[in-house]
Design a protein around this motif. Structure first.
Motif, PDB file in Angstrom:
ATOM      1  N   VAL A 188       0.934  32.362 -84.212  1.00 38.99           N
ATOM      2  CA  VAL A 188      -0.404  32.600 -84.756  1.00 38.99           C
ATOM      3  C   VAL A 188      -0.311  32.637 -86.272  1.00 38.99           C
ATOM      4  N   VAL A 189      -1.048  31.745 -86.945  1.00 37.53           N
ATOM      5  CA  VAL A 189      -1.078  31.687 -88.404  1.00 37.53           C
ATOM      6  C   VAL A 189      -2.521  31.869 -88.861  1.00 37.53           C
ATOM      7  N   ASN A 190      -2.769  32.945 -89.589  1.00 39.39           N
ATOM      8  CA  ASN A 190      -4.121  33.249 -90.074  1.00 39.39           C
ATOM      9  C   ASN A 190      -5.153  33.245 -88.943  1.00 39.39           C
ATOM     10  N   GLY A 191      -4.767  33.809 -87.816  1.00 40.18           N
ATOM     11  CA  GLY A 191      -5.680  33.911 -86.692  1.00 40.18           C
ATOM     12  C   GLY A 191      -5.749  32.679 -85.821  1.00 40.18           C
ATOM     13  N   GLN A 192      -5.108  31.579 -86.231  1.00 41.44           N
ATOM     14  CA  GLN A 192      -5.133  30.351 -85.433  1.00 41.44           C
ATOM     15  C   GLN A 192      -3.833  30.216 -84.654  1.00 41.44           C
ATOM     16  N   GLU A 193      -3.962  30.016 -83.368  1.00 43.90           N
ATOM     17  CA  GLU A 193      -2.782  29.922 -82.512  1.00 43.90           C
ATOM     18  C   GLU A 193      -2.265  28.486 -82.447  1.00 43.90           C
ATOM     19  N   ASN A 195       0.500  26.223 -80.412  1.00 49.12           N
ATOM     20  CA  ASN A 195       1.402  26.146 -79.258  1.00 49.12           C
ATOM     21  C   ASN A 195       2.553  25.187 -79.587  1.00 49.12           C
ATOM     22  N   LEU A 196       3.488  25.687 -80.371  1.00 44.91           N
ATOM     23  CA  LEU A 196       4.610  24.868 -80.820  1.00 44.91           C
ATOM     24  C   LEU A 196       5.847  25.045 -79.947  1.00 44.91           C
ATOM     25  N   GLY A 197       5.792  26.000 -79.049  1.00 44.15           N
ATOM     26  CA  GLY A 197       6.956  26.260 -78.209  1.00 44.15           C
ATOM     27  C   GLY A 197       8.009  27.100 -78.891  1.00 44.15           C
ATOM     28  N   GLY A 198       7.629  27.818 -79.948  1.00 46.11           N
ATOM     29  CA  GLY A 198       8.576  28.653 -80.670  1.00 46.11           C
ATOM     30  C   GLY A 198       7.996  29.093 -81.999  1.00 46.11           C
ATOM     31  N   TYR A 199       8.861  29.685 -82.830  1.00 51.76           N
ATOM     32  CA  TYR A 199       8.386  30.105 -84.143  1.00 51.76           C
ATOM     33  C   TYR A 199       8.866  29.135 -85.212  1.00 51.76           C
ATOM     34  N   LEU A 200       8.222  29.199 -86.365  1.00 49.50           N
ATOM     35  CA  LEU A 200       8.497  28.254 -87.436  1.00 49.50           C
ATOM     36  C   LEU A 200       9.581  28.811 -88.353  1.00 49.50           C
ATOM     37  N   ASP A 201      10.760  28.194 -88.301  1.00 50.63           N
ATOM     38  CA  ASP A 201      11.835  28.576 -89.213  1.00 50.63           C
ATOM     39  C   ASP A 201      11.691  27.771 -90.501  1.00 50.63           C
ATOM     40  N   VAL A 202      11.528  28.455 -91.629  1.00 52.13           N
ATOM     41  CA  VAL A 202      11.224  27.768 -92.888  1.00 52.13           C
ATOM     42  C   VAL A 202      12.493  27.470 -93.692  1.00 52.13           C
ATOM     43  N   GLY A 203      13.301  26.557 -93.189  1.00 50.19           N
ATOM     44  CA  GLY A 203      14.365  25.994 -94.002  1.00 50.19           C
ATOM     45  C   GLY A 203      15.772  26.482 -93.770  1.00 50.19           C
TER      46      GLY A 203
END
Length: 252
Positions: A188-193, A195-203
């Motif tokens: 969930v980013v800024n209230g928007q979901e 469905n990526l199948g995981g979390y976003l690893d930033v680098g």
């Protein structure tokens, strides 16, 4: 002589493709990509500058690898978005970069090792080790550059990864120093979901992956370098990849 002609043909073909890319980007109005094309032409002069400044002769095999690497990184990777279209493209280039930087480090140390101005002579294993360290240092500095561009200019040079689970002591409900593993089904980013199948690893994963494959490239060239020094003048593969030191008369 035939090797030189082959190298010239490769260089001319790549130069023609870069010029065509610059012209195409100009008519498309993509001036940023046009600048990248011009930068590529400048980078193509690197082998000649190294030869002139360091007094070495870069063999056809190594020069071809350098030119193809630059073309692949800038024209194919950036302008034609191969970094996005082909997931392993960045990995291939970082592996090649580790190989190339080890070659440059190897040549620098070999110049000192064979110079009459220095009384200390280094063993082949030490020369290869220094070349390996040089390659890894350049790889780390490049990751610093990628992080700086992402942090200050909001680029995405350190490509994000989708990871299905996370393990962190921050998730421990008792505040203990014991990591808790949690599977991430949605983001969930800024209230928007999403469905990526995981979390976003930033680098972080991208950086470590780049350094690992840089390590592989550096090790491979270091092995080639050791074999070359122990059998100086023999072995066509090594001779085509190792820069040759020239004497005062321009001979190897």
């Amino acid at each position: 002589m035939s090797t030189g002609k082959k190298r010239t043909k490769v260089e001319m073909v790549l130069l023609a493709l870069v010029v065509l890319s610059i012209v195409r980007q100009f008519f498309l109005g993509s001036y940023h990509n046009m600048f990248l094309g011009i930068l590529t032409l400048i980078l193509f002069s690197i082998p000649k500058v190294i030869e002139r400044r360091l007094g070495v002769n870069i063999p056809a095999g190594l020069e071809t690898v350098i030119l193809v690497f630059i073309f692949s990184a800038e024209i194919l990777g950036e302008i034609n978005a191969f970094y996005v279209k082909i997931p392993v493209w960045d990995t291939i280039l970082h592996t090649t970069n580790g190989f190339l930087m080890a070659a440059i480090g190897f040549a620098l140390i070999d110049i000192f090792n064979r110079s009459e101005k220095f009384s200390i002579k280094m063993s082949p294993y030490f020369v290869a080790f220094v070349a390996f360290c040089f390659s890894m240092t350049i790889g780390v500095l490049w990751e610093f550059f990628e992080f700086g561009m992402d942090w200050f200019f909001y680029t995405d040079m350190q490509k994000d990864w989708i990871l299905p689970a996370i393990s962190s002591v921050k998730l421990n409900p008792n505040g203990e120093n014991v990591p808790v593993k949690m599977v991430v089904d949605s983001l969930v980013v800024n209230g928007q979901e999403w469905n990526l199948g995981g979390y976003l690893d930033v680098g972080i994963v991208d950086t470590m992956k780049d350094l690992m494959v840089n390590f592989i490239g550096a090790v491979v060239f270091s092995i080639v370098g050791v074999l070359y020094l122990k059998q100086r003048g023999r072995g066509k593969l090594a001779a085509s990849l190792i820069p040759q030191v020239q004497d005062a008369h321009g001979k190897e």
